[in-house]
Scaffold this motif. Structure first.
Motif, PDB file in Angstrom:
ATOM      1  N   ALA A 242       0.847  -1.196   0.000  1.00 50.53           N
ATOM      2  CA  ALA A 242       0.000   0.000   0.000  1.00 50.53           C
ATOM      3  C   ALA A 242       0.876   1.237   0.000  1.00 50.53           C
ATOM      4  O   ALA A 242       1.796   1.363   0.806  1.00 50.53           O
ATOM      5  CB  ALA A 242      -0.923  -0.012   1.210  1.00 50.53           C
ATOM      6  N   LEU A 243       0.588   2.160  -0.907  1.00 48.27           N
ATOM      7  CA  LEU A 243       1.375   3.392  -1.018  1.00 48.27           C
ATOM      8  C   LEU A 243       0.673   4.583  -0.375  1.00 48.27           C
ATOM      9  O   LEU A 243       1.299   5.608  -0.144  1.00 48.27           O
ATOM     10  CB  LEU A 243       1.672   3.689  -2.490  1.00 48.27           C
ATOM     11  N   THR A 244      -0.622   4.448  -0.144  1.00 49.63           N
ATOM     12  CA  THR A 244      -1.377   5.455   0.604  1.00 49.63           C
ATOM     13  C   THR A 244      -2.178   4.735   1.688  1.00 49.63           C
ATOM     14  O   THR A 244      -2.417   3.528   1.592  1.00 49.63           O
ATOM     15  CB  THR A 244      -2.338   6.242  -0.306  1.00 49.63           C
ATOM     16  N   ALA A 245      -2.580   5.455   2.702  1.00 46.29           N
ATOM     17  CA  ALA A 245      -3.357   4.844   3.773  1.00 46.29           C
ATOM     18  C   ALA A 245      -4.702   4.367   3.226  1.00 46.29           C
ATOM     19  O   ALA A 245      -5.459   5.166   2.650  1.00 46.29           O
ATOM     20  CB  ALA A 245      -3.577   5.849   4.894  1.00 46.29           C
ATOM     21  N   PRO A 246      -5.011   3.066   3.352  1.00 51.13           N
ATOM     22  CA  PRO A 246      -6.289   2.560   2.831  1.00 51.13           C
ATOM     23  C   PRO A 246      -7.478   3.247   3.502  1.00 51.13           C
ATOM     24  O   PRO A 246      -7.526   3.399   4.722  1.00 51.13           O
ATOM     25  CB  PRO A 246      -6.242   1.064   3.188  1.00 51.13           C
ATOM     26  N   LYS A 247      -8.432   3.662   2.688  1.00 51.22           N
ATOM     27  CA  LYS A 247      -9.635   4.329   3.184  1.00 51.22           C
ATOM     28  C   LYS A 247     -10.799   3.354   3.125  1.00 51.22           C
ATOM     29  O   LYS A 247     -11.163   2.864   2.057  1.00 51.22           O
ATOM     30  CB  LYS A 247      -9.937   5.571   2.335  1.00 51.22           C
ATOM     31  N   SER A 248     -11.386   3.072   4.285  1.00 51.19           N
ATOM     32  CA  SER A 248     -12.453   2.084   4.381  1.00 51.19           C
ATOM     33  C   SER A 248     -13.750   2.600   3.753  1.00 51.19           C
ATOM     34  O   SER A 248     -14.099   3.778   3.870  1.00 51.19           O
ATOM     35  CB  SER A 248     -12.696   1.728   5.846  1.00 51.19           C
ATOM     36  N   ALA A 249     -14.458   1.690   3.079  1.00 48.49           N
ATOM     37  CA  ALA A 249     -15.772   2.000   2.518  1.00 48.49           C
ATOM     38  C   ALA A 249     -16.695   0.828   2.811  1.00 48.49           C
ATOM     39  O   ALA A 249     -16.449  -0.295   2.353  1.00 48.49           O
ATOM     40  CB  ALA A 249     -15.680   2.240   1.012  1.00 48.49           C
ATOM     41  N   LEU A 250     -17.743   1.056   3.598  1.00 43.30           N
ATOM     42  CA  LEU A 250     -18.699   0.010   3.935  1.00 43.30           C
ATOM     43  C   LEU A 250     -19.889   0.144   2.991  1.00 43.30           C
ATOM     44  O   LEU A 250     -20.619   1.132   3.019  1.00 43.30           O
ATOM     45  CB  LEU A 250     -19.147   0.147   5.392  1.00 43.30           C
ATOM     46  N   ILE A 251     -20.075  -0.864   2.138  1.00 42.45           N
ATOM     47  CA  ILE A 251     -21.081  -0.815   1.085  1.00 42.45           C
ATOM     48  C   ILE A 251     -22.263  -1.702   1.460  1.00 42.45           C
ATOM     49  O   ILE A 251     -22.093  -2.885   1.766  1.00 42.45           O
ATOM     50  CB  ILE A 251     -20.493  -1.290  -0.261  1.00 42.45           C
ATOM     51  N   ALA A 252     -23.466  -1.130   1.447  1.00 40.42           N
ATOM     52  CA  ALA A 252     -24.683  -1.892   1.717  1.00 40.42           C
ATOM     53  C   ALA A 252     -25.191  -2.501   0.416  1.00 40.42           C
ATOM     54  O   ALA A 252     -25.358  -1.801  -0.586  1.00 40.42           O
ATOM     55  CB  ALA A 252     -25.746  -1.001   2.345  1.00 40.42           C
ATOM     56  N   ILE A 253     -25.416  -3.809   0.428  1.00 36.23           N
ATOM     57  CA  ILE A 253     -25.986  -4.526  -0.712  1.00 36.23           C
ATOM     58  C   ILE A 253     -27.451  -4.802  -0.413  1.00 36.23           C
ATOM     59  O   ILE A 253     -27.794  -5.272   0.672  1.00 36.23           O
ATOM     60  CB  ILE A 253     -25.229  -5.847  -0.954  1.00 36.23           C
ATOM     61  N   LYS A 254     -28.331  -4.485  -1.370  1.00 36.09           N
ATOM     62  CA  LYS A 254     -29.783  -4.608  -1.177  1.00 36.09           C
ATOM     63  C   LYS A 254     -30.228  -3.800   0.045  1.00 36.09           C
ATOM     64  O   LYS A 254     -30.968  -4.277   0.905  1.00 36.09           O
ATOM     65  CB  LYS A 254     -30.203  -6.072  -1.049  1.00 36.09           C
ATOM     66  N   SER A 255     -29.763  -2.575   0.073  1.00 38.81           N
ATOM     67  CA  SER A 255     -30.022  -1.693   1.219  1.00 38.81           C
ATOM     68  C   SER A 255     -31.518  -1.516   1.466  1.00 38.81           C
ATOM     69  O   SER A 255     -32.307  -1.347   0.536  1.00 38.81           O
ATOM     70  CB  SER A 255     -29.375  -0.322   0.958  1.00 38.81           C
ATOM     71  N   GLY A 256     -31.898  -1.568   2.761  1.00 36.46           N
ATOM     72  CA  GLY A 256     -33.277  -1.337   3.145  1.00 36.46           C
ATOM     73  C   GLY A 256     -34.205  -2.517   2.951  1.00 36.46           C
ATOM     74  O   GLY A 256     -35.424  -2.377   3.094  1.00 36.46           O
ATOM     75  N   THR A 257     -33.650  -3.693   2.626  1.00 37.60           N
ATOM     76  CA  THR A 257     -34.453  -4.901   2.455  1.00 37.60           C
ATOM     77  C   THR A 257     -34.057  -5.925   3.512  1.00 37.60           C
ATOM     78  O   THR A 257     -33.001  -5.806   4.139  1.00 37.60           O
ATOM     79  CB  THR A 257     -34.247  -5.510   1.058  1.00 37.60           C
ATOM     80  N   PRO A 258     -34.882  -6.960   3.709  1.00 41.65           N
ATOM     81  CA  PRO A 258     -34.506  -8.018   4.664  1.00 41.65           C
ATOM     82  C   PRO A 258     -33.225  -8.748   4.271  1.00 41.65           C
ATOM     83  O   PRO A 258     -32.589  -9.376   5.103  1.00 41.65           O
ATOM     84  CB  PRO A 258     -35.716  -8.963   4.629  1.00 41.65           C
TER      85      PRO A 258
END
Length: 256
Positions: free
Chosen positions: A197-213
């Motif tokens: 890694a050459l830069t500090a990794p930036k976290s991204a939390l991705i919702a799949i099928k957001s708002g559904t069961p």
């Protein structure tokens, strides 16, 4: 084989805003376009993909939308430009230049959910010339890289590219993709491989099928990194993504 798709915004149909989490919807839109052109091929991609040791790989990936002008109004992103760009990348094979360009020609599709939806019209489809591949290259993520580490209890952890075990997971993933695509193991067993890694990794939390069961959340990381590997594996990383869940829009990179 990589393509840049320029999309016009149709402001006459819907509004100009998307949910901040639109990655799953982009994957669904891509499959819908595949189905509209070739139902059998799209079904095969969705249900099977390429197989290696009982693992399934759908050997393509895509970027986040590149939006020149926008405004964040949580939980939405408001598009303030007339066009956006979308990069899609496939390993060569059935996905030839003519096939993809014909597939997207004059297509329109909707993206979003009930609260925020945009209709896009394909303006142009251009093939992006590949870089000159070398055994050590610097890449930058265009969508979060998802690196999965299996725990002893059967669970999974999402780890950053600077994690001590990240390079091994990326290596195994690339070797599995090679086997899935070529139908045979990589011919070498002892070769230089490194991930830095050459830069500090930036976290991204991705919702799949957001708002559904069925909602699930996947963590990926954005960063610039250096990858050392045989050229054949470097090509696979570029063409279909680094790490896992590439067909859901994770791990697309550009050379930097």
């Amino acid at each position: 084989m990589r393509f840049k798709i320029t999309l016009n915004i149709d402001n006459t149909t819907f509004r100009n805003r998307l949910p901040l989490n639109y990655q799953y919807e982009m994957s669904a839109a891509l499959y819908k376009i595949l189905y509209s052109a070739n139902e059998e091929y799209a079904a095969w991609l969705h249900n099977n993909g390429y197989l290696a040791d009982k693992l399934t790989f759908k050997l393509f990936t895509f970027s986040r939308l590149h939006i020149p002008n926008y405004r964040i109004k949580p939980p939405f992103i408001e598009i303030q430009s007339d066009t956006v760009e979308w990069l899609i990348s496939f390993l060569p094979g059935r996905s030839t230049q003519e096939f993809i360009q014909g597939l997207f020609k004059e297509q329109s599709f909707d993206l979003g959910n009930r609260q925020a939806n945009v209709r896009f019209q394909v303006k142009s489809v251009e093939m992006v010339p590949p870089p000159e591949f070398e055994e050590t290259m610097i890449f930058e993520t265009l969508s979060p890289a998802c690196i999965v580490l299996k725990r002893d209890d059967g669970g999974e952890d999402y780890i950053a590219p600077d994690h001590p075990q990240a390079y091994e997971q990326v290596k195994i993933n690339l070797l599995n993709k090679y086997k899935a695509f070529k139908g045979e193991d990589f011919p070498e067993t002892d070769f230089p491989f490194a991930l830095k890694a050459l830069t500090a990794p930036k976290s991204a939390l991705i919702a799949i099928k957001s708002g559904t069961p069925q909602e699930t959340k996947i963590r990926g990381f954005m960063c610039k990194f250096q990858l050392t590997a045989p050229v054949e594996l470097i090509k696979i990383a570029y063409e279909c993504g680094v790490g896992g869940k590439n067909s859901q829009g994770f791990g697309m990179v550009k050379n930097s």
